[in-house]
Design an enzyme around this catalytic site. Sequence first.
Site, PDB file in Angstrom:
ATOM      1  CD1 TRP A  21      -0.173   1.486   3.123  1.00  0.00           C
ATOM      2  CD2 TRP A  21       0.151  -0.702   3.438  1.00  0.00           C
ATOM      3  NE1 TRP A  21       0.422   1.317   4.356  1.00  0.00           N
ATOM      4  CE2 TRP A  21       0.624  -0.015   4.568  1.00  0.00           C
ATOM      5  CE3 TRP A  21       0.227  -2.093   3.411  1.00  0.00           C
ATOM      6  CZ2 TRP A  21       1.190  -0.682   5.665  1.00  0.00           C
ATOM      7  CZ3 TRP A  21       0.773  -2.740   4.504  1.00  0.00           C
ATOM      8  CH2 TRP A  21       1.245  -2.040   5.610  1.00  0.00           C
ATOM      9  CE1 TYR A  55      -4.083  -1.101  -0.732  1.00  0.00           C
ATOM     10  CE2 TYR A  55      -2.550  -2.915  -0.999  1.00  0.00           C
ATOM     11  CZ  TYR A  55      -3.484  -2.243  -0.231  1.00  0.00           C
ATOM     12  OH  TYR A  55      -3.805  -2.703   1.024  1.00  0.00           O
ATOM     13  CG  LEU A 210       6.047   0.476  12.327  1.00  0.00           C
ATOM     14  CD1 LEU A 210       7.223   0.839  11.438  1.00  0.00           C
ATOM     15  CD2 LEU A 210       6.521   0.067  13.711  1.00  0.00           C
ATOM     16  CB  ALA A 211       0.555   3.854  14.917  1.00  0.00           C
TER      17      ALA A 211
END
Length: 325
Positions: A21, A55, A210-211
């Site tokens: 993505w 994507y 990893l936000a």
Amino acid sequence: MQYRNVGKSGLKVSEIALGSWVTQLTDAEQVERATEVVRLAFDSGINFFDCADAYSGGDAERFLGRVLKQYPRRELVISSKVYFPTGDGVNDRGLSRKHIFESIDQTLKNLDTDYVDLYYCHRFDESCDLTETLRAMSDLVAQGKVLYYGVSEEWGGARLEEAQRIIDRYNLYPITVVQPQYNMVDRYIEHEIMGVCRRHGIGLTTFSPLAQGLLTGKYRKGQPLPAGSRATWQSDHQINDLLTDANLDKVERLRAVADELGVSLAVLSLAWILQHPEISCVIAGASRPSQLESNLKASGLVIPADAMAEIESILGFTRFERHVG
């Protein structure tokens, strides 16, 4: 690299998977760098490559298909997704039988393969009868175009349970996998989805570990935003909504735990997810080889019990504060 089964299925995937993505393909330099990442992933033992028809408008699938063609198909686990618009027509979106059947054919053409290992419903379609969607996905398994199917975002515990009832009623091929967001920032799946997946033997292939970059540790309280980071993009509100003082204070404390273990905060964040036995793998993107090399260090890393307890005390057993304004 360590490998895990996807739920109760016999399919094994690498603990670290490569997501597409964030893959940028707008110029030759980006394509070459993305190619290096995919090659490094395979050479490092990653066998799971996650993609979606949405994507880059299908370019991500076509790129992945070209690069992976050099490797034996039996050594690869390739996934894609269906839901988002693929054209301007009224049926070029959603989870109808028509759109699912037409989308899988285009996805297989893009990827230049006869089948995908995993095929996800990218979102939940309120406008389509759930039985129609599940029958279509089950039929793709029967046809051999898809080996296992599952769902992604917007499928909560109640929807998964309803899907299971329909599957049991009509003796359909079962849902094998769920792909939700999960990280130290957003732990919503612990409330019910993890339990549902345990009950039905469904695997979890989680993304966004990893936000949006918060858990890399590059954002520091009282310091300027790193040049070129996502938080400097005017259109990216997700990471900016996370950059509260409370969250940044927690990140500093988590950094201390990582330092004590001799790993980066990013590696600790991925390894923390993998401490949960319900998780089959962590899907992480990488825009350059060095990022992937960091991610790989999380596979097989065991976090000591006292460190896990310290992490839980920092997180407070709740989701991070999200500022909405």
